[in-house]
Design a protein around this motif. Structure first.
Motif: not given
Ligand SMILES: Cc1ncc(COP(=O)(O)O)c(C=O)c1O
Length: 396
Positions: A89-101, A246-251
């Motif tokens: 994945y590249k940086e633009e595929n990642i979103v860091v959020s307030n926990g996986a929830k 800290i949670g994150y997604t890759a998409s």
């Protein structure tokens, strides 16, 4: 007065709240309650991660970051996904959020339109159901069975599928069952998801807490499944960082962009200090993960052996996470101290009342035959708590 939000008024309060609130109140009164309710590691966050946070505070790390997270943290996440999961994945595929929830909330908001259906294999983590509703979609529970190791099959999914089906939520290792899908099983599911043009939300938050088998991300089989997968992960469970959020997604970039835009208005960036600490978590020593994993494994083995010795209850040996689903349904219809046990909630209430042991009723996960026991608590408390459960069952 004008009426309040119909949609949000229909969001259920946590069923587990009643039991955990009662256990807490009893503890506050000085009653010796043993709780199997924990959904978080009973370890402190590793020192190198704490130190990184303190350093950042003192260095003046007090500003906003980009709404979807620090570039350096996204890079660390990409490295982790490559190293652990063989995913590019590249940086633009990642979103860091307030926990996986929060990540899951973003994913569902990015994917769903009113009328869409999202398949949730049960027993399921309690928030999936409500998060789907919050996204104006309809949760469709496909219940799995202990005899099938709580694994959903293509024919189960086929039966629930229709033209409104948008996505499937997959959670391996699983909360609450501890089920871990094998690579072969995931490949079959991946082929089905591609063939039916669905999305899969792959919640891999318990990836590092694995006692048998290996973790495989469903996204890793082909480009076709990768672009239909939203990988959800985070630091809470692997690094004992539940409170850091800290949670994150890759998409795909398109999905990441929607989530990033939604998040930019809803919350802005997740806590800046926690993000810097997250870089250390991912790039620093990984030794404490193994220390925790071994401790959980020892407790798991003790718990399963003890359960096996108890009359008329059973469990499927969990292969990951830190929960056991205990089938207590053989005791429904019994009575103790004037309390009639008819379901998982009344079982949990009676157990707390009589033996001062808190467990989570299975109905919270859509599975009323069971109560969930967490082994994210000390071996001594697990031993004491299971002894009390033994006494309780002997009185029924
Ligand atoms: C299956 C599952 N997914 C996601 C989460 C959310 O984790 P967090 O929001 O702490 O990152 C949890 C927490 O209990 C969980 O059990």
């Amino acid at each position: 007065m004008k009426s309040l939000s119909k949609k949000n008024s229909a969001i259920a309060a946590s069923i587990t709240l009643a039991i955990t609130a009662k256990a807490k109140a009893l503890k506050a009164e000085g009653v010796d309650v043993i709780s199997f309710g924990a959904g978080e590691p009973d370890f402190n966050t590793p020192k190198n991660i704490r130190d990184a946070a303190i350093e950042r505070i003192n260095a003046g790390g007090n500003g906003y970051t980009a709404a979807s997270g620090l570039v350096a943290l996204k890079e660390a996440i990409c490295e982790k996904l490559k190293k652990d999961n063989n995913l590019e994945y590249k940086e633009e595929n990642i979103v860091v959020s307030n926990g996986a929830k929060h990540s899951l909330n973003n994913v569902l908001l990015a994917l769903c339109n009113p009328g869409d259906e999202v398949i949730i294999p049960g027993p399921y983590w309690v928030s999936y159901y409500e998060l789907v509703k919050l996204a104006d979609a309809t949760p469709v529970v496909v219940m799995t069975d202990a005899s099938a190791d709580f694994k959903v099959t293509v024919s189960d999914l086929e039966a629930a599928l229709n033209e409104r089906t948008k996505a499937i939520i997959l959670n391996s290792p699983n909360n609450p069952t501890g089920t871990v899908y094998t690579a072969e099983e995931l490949k079959v599911l991946a082929d089905f998801i591609v063939a039916k043009d669905l999305y899969v939300i792959s919640d891999e938050i318990y990836e590092k807490l694995l006692y048998e088998g290996e973790h495989v991300s469903i996204a890793s089989f082909s480009e076709a499944i990768k672009e239909r997968t939203i990988v959800v992960n985070g630091l809470s469970k692997a690094y004992a960082m539940t409170g850091w959020r800290i949670g994150y997604t890759a998409s795909t970039t398109a999905i990441a962009k929607i989530m990033s835009n939604v998040q930019s208005h809803a919350t802005s960036n997740p806590n800046t200090i926690a993000q810097y600490a997250g870089i250390e978590a991912l790039q620093g020593s990984q030794e404490t993960i193994e220390t925790m994993r071994l401790a959980f494994d020892e407790r798991r083995n003790y718990m399963v052996d003890k359960i096996d010795s108890l009359p008329n209850v059973s469990c499927v040996t969990p292969k990951g996470a830190f929960y056991v689903m205990l089938d207590v349904s053989a005791y429904y219809g019994k009575e103790i101290d004037g309390i009639r046990i008819t379901d998982s909630l009344s079982f949990a209430e009676a157990l707390l009342e009589v033996e001062k042991v808190a467990v989570i009723p299975g109905i919270a996960f859509g599975a009323d035959q069971y109560v969930r026991l967490s082994y994210a608590t000390s071996l001594a408390l697990i031993q004491g708590g299971l002894d009390r459960i033994e006494t309780f069952l002997s009185k029924l």
